[in-house]
Motif scaffolding. Sequence first.
Motif, PDB file in Angstrom:
ATOM      1  N   ARG A 145     -27.088  45.977 -37.216  1.00 20.14           N
ATOM      2  CA  ARG A 145     -26.944  44.720 -36.482  1.00 20.14           C
ATOM      3  C   ARG A 145     -25.671  44.641 -35.638  1.00 20.14           C
ATOM      4  O   ARG A 145     -25.567  43.766 -34.777  1.00 20.14           O
ATOM      5  CB  ARG A 145     -26.975  43.543 -37.454  1.00 20.14           C
ATOM      6  CG  ARG A 145     -25.899  43.575 -38.548  1.00 20.14           C
ATOM      7  CD  ARG A 145     -26.133  42.526 -39.611  1.00 20.14           C
ATOM      8  NE  ARG A 145     -25.121  42.576 -40.655  1.00 20.14           N
ATOM      9  CZ  ARG A 145     -25.200  41.912 -41.801  1.00 20.14           C
ATOM     10  NH1 ARG A 145     -26.241  41.130 -42.029  1.00 20.14           N
ATOM     11  NH2 ARG A 145     -24.243  42.009 -42.708  1.00 20.14           N
ATOM     12  N   GLU A 146     -24.695  45.506 -35.860  1.00 22.98           N
ATOM     13  CA  GLU A 146     -23.434  45.443 -35.123  1.00 22.98           C
ATOM     14  C   GLU A 146     -23.336  46.637 -34.175  1.00 22.98           C
ATOM     15  O   GLU A 146     -23.020  47.745 -34.605  1.00 22.98           O
ATOM     16  CB  GLU A 146     -22.238  45.436 -36.090  1.00 22.98           C
ATOM     17  CG  GLU A 146     -22.190  44.248 -37.036  1.00 22.98           C
ATOM     18  CD  GLU A 146     -21.888  42.948 -36.314  1.00 22.98           C
ATOM     19  OE1 GLU A 146     -21.368  43.008 -35.169  1.00 22.98           O
ATOM     20  OE2 GLU A 146     -22.167  41.877 -36.882  1.00 22.98           O
ATOM     21  N   HIS A 188     -18.036  51.886 -37.066  1.00 25.19           N
ATOM     22  CA  HIS A 188     -18.714  52.444 -35.901  1.00 25.19           C
ATOM     23  C   HIS A 188     -18.477  53.954 -35.863  1.00 25.19           C
ATOM     24  O   HIS A 188     -17.392  54.413 -35.512  1.00 25.19           O
ATOM     25  CB  HIS A 188     -18.216  51.782 -34.619  1.00 25.19           C
ATOM     26  CG  HIS A 188     -18.612  50.342 -34.490  1.00 25.19           C
ATOM     27  ND1 HIS A 188     -19.843  49.878 -34.906  1.00 25.19           N
ATOM     28  CD2 HIS A 188     -17.956  49.260 -33.997  1.00 25.19           C
ATOM     29  CE1 HIS A 188     -19.923  48.582 -34.662  1.00 25.19           C
ATOM     30  NE2 HIS A 188     -18.793  48.179 -34.125  1.00 25.19           N
ATOM     31  N   GLY A 243     -22.242  49.586 -31.737  1.00 26.02           N
ATOM     32  CA  GLY A 243     -20.967  50.258 -31.519  1.00 26.02           C
ATOM     33  C   GLY A 243     -20.928  51.705 -31.952  1.00 26.02           C
ATOM     34  O   GLY A 243     -20.034  52.450 -31.541  1.00 26.02           O
ATOM     35  N   THR A 292     -18.825  47.317 -41.757  1.00 22.03           N
ATOM     36  CA  THR A 292     -19.129  47.912 -40.453  1.00 22.03           C
ATOM     37  C   THR A 292     -18.129  49.031 -40.200  1.00 22.03           C
ATOM     38  O   THR A 292     -16.921  48.821 -40.311  1.00 22.03           O
ATOM     39  CB  THR A 292     -19.012  46.876 -39.318  1.00 22.03           C
ATOM     40  OG1 THR A 292     -19.897  45.780 -39.581  1.00 22.03           O
ATOM     41  CG2 THR A 292     -19.373  47.509 -37.979  1.00 22.03           C
ATOM     42  N   ASP A 310     -23.571  48.421 -41.608  1.00 22.02           N
ATOM     43  CA  ASP A 310     -24.530  47.756 -40.717  1.00 22.02           C
ATOM     44  C   ASP A 310     -24.306  48.061 -39.235  1.00 22.02           C
ATOM     45  O   ASP A 310     -24.820  47.352 -38.366  1.00 22.02           O
ATOM     46  CB  ASP A 310     -24.537  46.246 -40.954  1.00 22.02           C
ATOM     47  CG  ASP A 310     -23.216  45.571 -40.583  1.00 22.02           C
ATOM     48  OD1 ASP A 310     -22.298  46.261 -40.103  1.00 22.02           O
ATOM     49  OD2 ASP A 310     -23.107  44.340 -40.779  1.00 22.02           O
ATOM     50  N   THR A 311     -23.545  49.111 -38.927  1.00 20.91           N
ATOM     51  CA  THR A 311     -23.356  49.473 -37.529  1.00 20.91           C
ATOM     52  C   THR A 311     -24.696  49.817 -36.868  1.00 20.91           C
ATOM     53  O   THR A 311     -25.621  50.296 -37.533  1.00 20.91           O
ATOM     54  CB  THR A 311     -22.384  50.662 -37.396  1.00 20.91           C
ATOM     55  OG1 THR A 311     -22.075  50.873 -36.013  1.00 20.91           O
ATOM     56  CG2 THR A 311     -22.983  51.942 -37.951  1.00 20.91           C
ATOM     57  N   ARG A 312     -24.772  49.566 -35.578  1.00 20.27           N
ATOM     58  CA  ARG A 312     -25.986  49.858 -34.814  1.00 20.27           C
ATOM     59  C   ARG A 312     -25.678  50.943 -33.789  1.00 20.27           C
ATOM     60  O   ARG A 312     -24.679  50.863 -33.062  1.00 20.27           O
ATOM     61  CB  ARG A 312     -26.504  48.593 -34.124  1.00 20.27           C
ATOM     62  CG  ARG A 312     -27.862  48.768 -33.456  1.00 20.27           C
ATOM     63  CD  ARG A 312     -28.454  47.430 -33.021  1.00 20.27           C
ATOM     64  NE  ARG A 312     -29.810  47.630 -32.520  1.00 20.27           N
ATOM     65  CZ  ARG A 312     -30.889  47.744 -33.285  1.00 20.27           C
ATOM     66  NH1 ARG A 312     -30.771  47.627 -34.597  1.00 20.27           N
ATOM     67  NH2 ARG A 312     -32.079  47.930 -32.760  1.00 20.27           N
ATOM     68  N   GLU A 365     -22.860  48.061 -22.428  1.00 15.04           N
ATOM     69  CA  GLU A 365     -23.956  48.027 -23.408  1.00 15.04           C
ATOM     70  C   GLU A 365     -25.309  47.831 -22.727  1.00 15.04           C
ATOM     71  O   GLU A 365     -26.310  48.439 -23.108  1.00 15.04           O
ATOM     72  CB  GLU A 365     -23.706  46.915 -24.429  1.00 15.04           C
ATOM     73  CG  GLU A 365     -24.657  46.961 -25.615  1.00 15.04           C
ATOM     74  CD  GLU A 365     -24.327  45.917 -26.661  1.00 15.04           C
ATOM     75  OE1 GLU A 365     -25.271  45.386 -27.274  1.00 15.04           O
ATOM     76  OE2 GLU A 365     -23.133  45.627 -26.867  1.00 15.04           O
ATOM     77  N   TYR A 386     -22.337  44.422 -47.015  1.00 12.50           N
ATOM     78  CA  TYR A 386     -22.228  45.206 -45.785  1.00 12.50           C
ATOM     79  C   TYR A 386     -20.782  45.346 -45.332  1.00 12.50           C
ATOM     80  O   TYR A 386     -19.990  44.408 -45.434  1.00 12.50           O
ATOM     81  CB  TYR A 386     -23.044  44.552 -44.661  1.00 12.50           C
ATOM     82  CG  TYR A 386     -24.516  44.464 -44.976  1.00 12.50           C
ATOM     83  CD1 TYR A 386     -25.383  45.496 -44.644  1.00 12.50           C
ATOM     84  CD2 TYR A 386     -25.027  43.353 -45.646  1.00 12.50           C
ATOM     85  CE1 TYR A 386     -26.737  45.428 -44.956  1.00 12.50           C
ATOM     86  CE2 TYR A 386     -26.377  43.276 -45.968  1.00 12.50           C
ATOM     87  CZ  TYR A 386     -27.225  44.316 -45.623  1.00 12.50           C
ATOM     88  OH  TYR A 386     -28.556  44.248 -45.942  1.00 12.50           O
ATOM     89  N   ASN A 399     -14.679  47.275 -40.231  1.00  9.57           N
ATOM     90  CA  ASN A 399     -14.429  45.908 -40.686  1.00  9.57           C
ATOM     91  C   ASN A 399     -14.964  45.767 -42.107  1.00  9.57           C
ATOM     92  O   ASN A 399     -16.158  45.977 -42.351  1.00  9.57           O
ATOM     93  CB  ASN A 399     -15.098  44.888 -39.772  1.00  9.57           C
ATOM     94  CG  ASN A 399     -14.829  43.451 -40.211  1.00  9.57           C
ATOM     95  OD1 ASN A 399     -13.761  43.161 -40.742  1.00  9.57           O
ATOM     96  ND2 ASN A 399     -15.794  42.574 -40.006  1.00  9.57           N
TER      97      ASN A 399
END
Length: 344
Positions: free
Chosen positions: A169-170, A204, A172, A202, A60-62, A136, A200, A229
């Motif tokens: 959603r996360e 990055h 990085g 995460t 779910d990394t963004r 960011e 999910y 994670n």
Amino acid sequence: MKKSDFDFDLPPELIAQAPLPERSASRLLWLDPAAGTLEDRRFRELPSFLRPGDLLVFNDTRVLPARLYGHKDSGGAVEILIERVTGAHEATVQLGVSKKPKEGGRIELGDGSHATVLGREGAFFKLRFESPEPLEGLLSRLGEMPLPPYIERHADAADLERYQTVYAREPGAVAAPTAGLHFDQPLLERLHMLGVETGYVTLHVGAGTFQPMRVDDVHQHTMHREWLNVGASLVEKARRTRAAGGRVIAVGTTVVRALESATKDGQLHPFAGETQIFIFPGYRISSIDGLITNFHLPQSTLLMLVSALAGREFVLEAYRHAVRERYRFFSYGDAMLILPRASN
């Protein structure tokens, strides 16, 4: 084992330069390693391969708009590609510049703010962004989506949405977990109605994922670091799935790297931290039962990971088939499913 053992001929015109109009319209090459068979399918057919109680694990990394442009005090143009955000105002970066700046050098950005060079770590530089807002926020105003180097165009407005999974959603990452780009909301809803579970992790993804292997001996290669994670809820879902006879299927190589980094003595455990795990043939992947992945670069560590799961010769045979059948390659390309045929 040499990196040349993972080479294949790829016509440049098969490298996808833009996404298809619909995410789930991609083609899907199904590999059944147990039977040694290949089948040409469509990504929309994915539900037909899955069973109620199977678990799909997504990253779910963004992706951050991590490419910036500026110039040195001397006037020379500079392209900044964020590798990792290391603090509210600091990052490790790659610099595209004719003459590398020294420690203390300044790079002026488009809004008049500037970044200071703090030092160098191998091929990367450490920058501090001298702006009152967190990095960011600065990236959201000035940054461009960091399309991979094999996409030979600048990112446009459409890439802000399409070089991002629908469940991201996360923040990085500076590169997309591209296997997930094929999923749209209607497909996710079909999978839910079928009774397929989702979970999910995460991880990055760093720009180092595109760095070529610089040694020929695979055993001498050192992987770049990435933060991940794997939470307790995902671990419990995976354990419950397998206990009930379901299958854990990773959506992308980043999920495999995250789950294997969180596996100890054959058991998955919660874990948050950095990984440099390097998976290649000879490594036994134990955390998953199947994989959805895009097609990867010749001689790349990601191709080696896929080969560890399905066998080098079989994977290279599949790649040769994909070239003959004119599949689209890399980030905006088609997908592969590695999964034994489901028993009734």
